[in-house]
Design an enzyme around this catalytic site. Structure first.
Site, PDB file in Angstrom:
ATOM      1  N   THR A   1      -2.659  -8.400   9.942  1.00  0.00           N
ATOM      2  CA  THR A   1      -3.787  -8.533   8.990  1.00  0.00           C
ATOM      3  C   THR A   1      -4.040  -7.448   8.306  1.00  0.00           C
ATOM      4  O   THR A   1      -3.110  -6.448   8.120  1.00  0.00           O
ATOM      5  CB  THR A   1      -4.992  -8.639  10.063  1.00  0.00           C
ATOM      6  N   ASN A   2      -5.150  -7.529   7.473  1.00  0.00           N
ATOM      7  CA  ASN A   2      -5.419  -6.268   6.500  1.00  0.00           C
ATOM      8  C   ASN A   2      -6.168  -5.394   7.281  1.00  0.00           C
ATOM      9  O   ASN A   2      -6.056  -5.492   8.563  1.00  0.00           O
ATOM     10  CB  ASN A   2      -6.127  -6.775   5.338  1.00  0.00           C
TER      11      ASN A   2
ATOM     12  N   ASN B   1      -9.147   3.982   4.543  1.00  0.00           N
ATOM     13  CA  ASN B   1      -9.186   3.978   3.207  1.00  0.00           C
ATOM     14  C   ASN B   1      -9.865   3.143   2.347  1.00  0.00           C
ATOM     15  O   ASN B   1     -10.614   2.125   2.972  1.00  0.00           O
ATOM     16  CB  ASN B   1      -7.662   3.589   2.626  1.00  0.00           C
TER      17      ASN B   1
ATOM     18  N   ASN C   1     -12.232  -3.401   0.354  1.00  0.00           N
ATOM     19  CA  ASN C   1     -12.486  -2.116  -0.694  1.00  0.00           C
ATOM     20  C   ASN C   1     -12.928  -2.817  -2.116  1.00  0.00           C
ATOM     21  O   ASN C   1     -13.104  -1.819  -3.090  1.00  0.00           O
ATOM     22  CB  ASN C   1     -11.487  -1.187  -0.696  1.00  0.00           C
ATOM     23  N   THR C   2     -12.880  -4.168  -2.410  1.00  0.00           N
ATOM     24  CA  THR C   2     -13.123  -4.648  -3.655  1.00  0.00           C
ATOM     25  C   THR C   2     -14.324  -5.455  -3.382  1.00  0.00           C
ATOM     26  O   THR C   2     -14.152  -6.534  -2.374  1.00  0.00           O
ATOM     27  CB  THR C   2     -12.002  -5.526  -4.167  1.00  0.00           C
TER      28      THR C   2
ATOM     29  N   LYS D   1      -2.696 -13.043   2.834  1.00  0.00           N
ATOM     30  CA  LYS D   1      -2.970 -11.945   3.687  1.00  0.00           C
ATOM     31  C   LYS D   1      -4.447 -12.065   4.099  1.00  0.00           C
ATOM     32  O   LYS D   1      -5.318 -12.054   3.347  1.00  0.00           O
ATOM     33  CB  LYS D   1      -2.747 -10.710   3.013  1.00  0.00           C
TER      34      LYS D   1
ATOM     35  N   SER E   1      -8.680  -7.504   1.281  1.00  0.00           N
ATOM     36  CA  SER E   1      -9.198  -6.112   1.362  1.00  0.00           C
ATOM     37  C   SER E   1     -10.692  -5.834   1.273  1.00  0.00           C
ATOM     38  O   SER E   1     -11.365  -6.758   0.779  1.00  0.00           O
ATOM     39  CB  SER E   1      -8.615  -5.498   0.163  1.00  0.00           C
TER      40      SER E   1
ATOM     41  N   GLY F   1       0.881  -1.266  -0.075  1.00  0.00           N
ATOM     42  CA  GLY F   1      -0.063  -0.058  -0.007  1.00  0.00           C
ATOM     43  C   GLY F   1       0.651   1.155   0.006  1.00  0.00           C
ATOM     44  O   GLY F   1       0.398   2.244  -0.560  1.00  0.00           O
TER      45      GLY F   1
ATOM     46  N   PHE G   1      -7.827  -1.035  -5.064  1.00  0.00           N
ATOM     47  CA  PHE G   1      -6.625  -1.660  -5.806  1.00  0.00           C
ATOM     48  C   PHE G   1      -6.171  -0.674  -6.864  1.00  0.00           C
ATOM     49  O   PHE G   1      -6.264  -1.183  -8.027  1.00  0.00           O
ATOM     50  CB  PHE G   1      -7.144  -2.908  -6.137  1.00  0.00           C
TER      51      PHE G   1
END
Length: 336
Positions: A245-246, A111, A177-178, A217, A175, A63, A115
């Protein structure tokens, strides 16, 4: 103190722009104002993990440098390894801006980047141009428009392309965010993913006479029962490491604070305990059969040591660097 003065200026502008400007200046050696980022250090004890030799336990988390444009600049800060990405098979712009939000009083960041990156081929060009000889991990993900049913193909494409250029490959299935990405952590989707990436790894090992470790991850929002299932599958398929972790979707720790209602993954200090608890659980299940790379809320020597005492072999930072600057890197690597 100098960094905190600079931070005040950076925090006056959009977080994504501040991130971009900081990395740009890191790369330009002639600009003396930012020479405080260069943290020269004495030789440190190396550590072996995943069959690789790391010059120290602290790495730059995925990131920070999505496209591998700042590898050498980051290496000068003292990191024992650098993880670039997340990168996808095809370039994509990510989610609409603004998409990064600070929660300053809690040293947190939310955030929803999605990606955003220039694609795997561009990353390969940048790695090939770099003179850095240390450990480079490459964090890979799926493109937004790839269905969850076909997601594994995106990972296989990235693995095949990056294999000979990466020290290790991190599979990002966590993630928030996807859309639907985290579904890959469960059931038959997870098993098929592990099975196929290990098959691809074996094929490429034979082809290139080189073994490139693969790490998974995971999310901090998994239950203990889910972690047990995941850990058993990681052992079964002989995955080389797990990154814990994420970012988290649980914003309860920052409730009522400015930006706390923004959608996206929360990182930084609010994630610290949550990620450490995950590491503790994993450590008890894995029993050193698979190494853990700990990331989430490391903002001090004490929190870095806590991750290691909880079972992490290696650790990574991102948000802590934003809030405390390069000196934090130097302090951690000299005290762990």
């Amino acid at each position: 103190m100098f960094y905190y003065l600079i931070r005040k200026l950076l925090f006056l502008i959009d977080p994504e722009k501040a991130h971009f400007l900081t990395l740009k200046y890191l790369k330009i050696e002639k600009i003396q104002l930012f020479n405080f980022f260069r943290t020269f250090r004495k030789p440190l004890k190396e550590i072996k993990c995943m069959g690789l030799i790391f010059k120290n336990k602290l790495g730059a988390a995925a990131g920070i440098d999505k496209n591998g444009e700042y590898i050498e600049a980051l290496s000068e800060m003292g990191f024992g390894f650098i993880e670039v990405g997340t990168v996808t098979p095809l370039p994509q712009i990510g989610n609409p801006k603004p998409r990064i939000f600070r929660i300053v009083s809690m040293e947190g960041i939310i955030n929803r980047m999605g990606f955003n990156n220039l694609g795997i081929d561009n990353l390969i060009k940048n790695i090939k141009k770099s003179n850095f000889k240390g450990i480079i991990g490459v964090n890979i993900g799926k493109n937004k428009n790839t269905s969850i049913e076909n997601a594994i193909n995106d990972y296989l494409i990235c693995i095949e392309k990056i294999y000979i250029y990466a020290s290790y490959i991190a599979i990002n299935i966590s993630s928030p965010n996807t859309i639907s990405l985290r579904n890959l952590q469960y059931g038959i989707l997870f098993q098929n993913l592990l099975k196929k990436i290990k098959k691809k790894q074996r094929e490429l090992q034979k082809k290139y006479f080189k073994y490139v470790p693969i790490a998974i991850k995971i999310s901090p929002d998994l239950s203990k029962k889910e972690l047990i299932i995941i850990a058993k599958q990681l052992i079964k398929y002989k995955i080389d490491a797990v990154i814990a972790t994420n970012t988290t979707l649980d914003h309860s720790s920052v409730s009522g604070l400015k930006n706390s209602l923004e959608q996206g993954g929360l990182s930084g200090l609010p994630l610290q305990k949550k990620s450490t608890d995950i590491i503790l659980i994993l450590s008890k299940i894995l029993k050193r059969k698979i190494p853990i790379i700990g990331v989430g809320g490391i903002n001090s020597i004490a929190s870095a040591k806590e991750k290691i005492l909880s079972g992490a072999t290696l650790i990574q930072i991102y948000s802590g660097l934003v809030y405390h600057g390069p000196k934090l890197v130097r302090r951690i690597i000299h005290h762990i």
